[in-house]
Write a protein that holds these residues in place. Structure first.
Motif, PDB file in Angstrom:
ATOM      1  N   GLU A 209     -13.184  66.894  78.083  1.00  0.00           N
ATOM      2  CA  GLU A 209     -13.446  67.295  79.463  1.00  0.00           C
ATOM      3  C   GLU A 209     -13.674  68.804  79.568  1.00  0.00           C
ATOM      4  OE1 GLU A 209     -11.448  64.857  83.170  1.00  0.00           O
ATOM      5  OE2 GLU A 209     -10.209  66.147  81.954  1.00  0.00           O
ATOM      6  N   LEU A 210     -12.803  69.555  78.920  1.00  0.00           N
ATOM      7  CA  LEU A 210     -12.890  71.016  79.015  1.00  0.00           C
ATOM      8  C   LEU A 210     -14.061  71.573  78.195  1.00  0.00           C
ATOM      9  CD1 LEU A 210      -9.105  71.934  78.687  1.00  0.00           C
ATOM     10  CD2 LEU A 210     -10.501  71.926  80.766  1.00  0.00           C
ATOM     11  N   GLY A 211     -14.333  70.952  77.043  1.00  0.00           N
ATOM     12  CA  GLY A 211     -15.333  71.494  76.117  1.00  0.00           C
ATOM     13  C   GLY A 211     -16.758  71.410  76.627  1.00  0.00           C
ATOM     14  N   ALA A 212     -17.138  70.299  77.201  1.00  0.00           N
ATOM     15  CA  ALA A 212     -18.545  70.140  77.561  1.00  0.00           C
ATOM     16  C   ALA A 212     -18.672  69.387  78.873  1.00  0.00           C
ATOM     17  CB  ALA A 212     -19.281  69.407  76.447  1.00  0.00           C
ATOM     18  N   ALA A 213     -18.436  70.052  79.927  1.00  0.00           N
ATOM     19  CA  ALA A 213     -18.547  69.414  81.237  1.00  0.00           C
ATOM     20  C   ALA A 213     -20.009  69.415  81.643  1.00  0.00           C
ATOM     21  CB  ALA A 213     -17.704  70.160  82.259  1.00  0.00           C
ATOM     22  N   GLY A 214     -20.610  68.238  81.754  1.00  0.00           N
ATOM     23  CA  GLY A 214     -21.978  68.147  82.225  1.00  0.00           C
ATOM     24  C   GLY A 214     -22.969  67.707  81.175  1.00  0.00           C
ATOM     25  N   GLU A 215     -22.708  67.880  79.904  1.00  0.00           N
ATOM     26  CA  GLU A 215     -23.646  67.437  78.885  1.00  0.00           C
ATOM     27  C   GLU A 215     -23.602  65.920  78.783  1.00  0.00           C
ATOM     28  OE1 GLU A 215     -23.132  69.325  75.118  1.00  0.00           O
ATOM     29  OE2 GLU A 215     -22.866  71.295  76.012  1.00  0.00           O
ATOM     30  N   SER A 216     -24.751  65.312  78.634  1.00  0.00           N
ATOM     31  CA  SER A 216     -24.802  63.847  78.635  1.00  0.00           C
ATOM     32  C   SER A 216     -24.065  63.263  77.427  1.00  0.00           C
ATOM     33  CB  SER A 216     -26.242  63.358  78.654  1.00  0.00           C
ATOM     34  OG  SER A 216     -26.927  63.776  77.494  1.00  0.00           O
TER      35      SER A 216
ATOM     36  N   ALA B 163     -20.504  63.617  78.112  1.00  0.00           N
ATOM     37  CA  ALA B 163     -20.083  62.662  79.144  1.00  0.00           C
ATOM     38  C   ALA B 163     -19.879  61.282  78.536  1.00  0.00           C
ATOM     39  CB  ALA B 163     -21.114  62.610  80.260  1.00  0.00           C
ATOM     40  N   GLN B 164     -20.762  60.913  77.614  1.00  0.00           N
ATOM     41  CA  GLN B 164     -20.605  59.619  76.933  1.00  0.00           C
ATOM     42  C   GLN B 164     -19.329  59.607  76.102  1.00  0.00           C
ATOM     43  OE1 GLN B 164     -24.186  59.194  74.660  1.00  0.00           O
ATOM     44  NE2 GLN B 164     -25.290  58.151  76.308  1.00  0.00           N
ATOM     45  N   THR B 165     -19.091  60.676  75.394  1.00  0.00           N
ATOM     46  CA  THR B 165     -17.876  60.786  74.579  1.00  0.00           C
ATOM     47  C   THR B 165     -16.642  60.667  75.465  1.00  0.00           C
ATOM     48  OG1 THR B 165     -19.037  62.243  73.039  1.00  0.00           O
ATOM     49  CG2 THR B 165     -16.641  62.221  72.919  1.00  0.00           C
ATOM     50  N   LEU B 166     -16.708  61.337  76.607  1.00  0.00           N
ATOM     51  CA  LEU B 166     -15.593  61.282  77.547  1.00  0.00           C
ATOM     52  C   LEU B 166     -15.358  59.853  78.030  1.00  0.00           C
ATOM     53  CD1 LEU B 166     -13.465  62.720  79.211  1.00  0.00           C
ATOM     54  CD2 LEU B 166     -15.218  63.172  80.934  1.00  0.00           C
ATOM     55  N   ARG B 167     -16.436  59.152  78.370  1.00  0.00           N
ATOM     56  CA  ARG B 167     -16.289  57.756  78.818  1.00  0.00           C
ATOM     57  C   ARG B 167     -15.684  56.892  77.719  1.00  0.00           C
ATOM     58  NH1 ARG B 167     -21.455  58.382  81.595  1.00  0.00           N
ATOM     59  NH2 ARG B 167     -22.367  57.818  79.619  1.00  0.00           N
TER      60      ARG B 167
END
Length: 121
Positions: free
Chosen positions: A37-44, A47-51
């Motif tokens: 969440e902190l490392g790459a907010a907004g990159e697609s 975002a996939q990794t976060l999901r």
């Protein structure tokens, strides 16, 4: 009963270890999710990794809840078996006393039968 008790103790300990392992995994997944969440907010891709991480976290939470439920069930079974174990000795003593009385009754009946046969003759 003692074997069942020991088996249930072993299972409960195993389940407790599994719960601890899942909780550790859950904490790791939470940390991974925070970092993502902190490392790459907004990159697609991020975002996939976060999901993916959130899904893994949800699955781990579900497993943790199930493991806790199973653990509680085993604890209830263990408590019931411990209670039954306390009553078991008394029950065995009563049954042994009943067997002793029935044997005595049987011997008396055999003696009466023998006396009756002798009286016939």
């Amino acid at each position: 009963l003692i074997k069942q008790y020991n088996a249930l103790c072993h299972r409960a300990n195993s389940k407790q270890k599994k719960i601890q392992q899942l909780q550790t995994e859950l904490m790791q997944m939470k940390d991974d999710a925070r970092v993502a969440e902190l490392g790459a907010a907004g990159e697609s891709e991020s975002a996939q990794t976060l999901r993916v991480l959130e899904n893994r976290l949800d699955k781990a939470n579900i497993k943790c809840v199930e493991a806790n439920h199973i653990n509680n069930t085993y604890k209830q079974i263990l408590t019931k078996l411990q209670d039954e174990r306390l009553e078991f000795d008394n029950h065995v003593d009563k049954l042994q006393m009943m067997i002793k009385n029935k044997k005595k009754e049987y011997q008396e009946i055999l003696a009466m039968n023998k006396d009756a046969e002798l009286a016939k003759e």
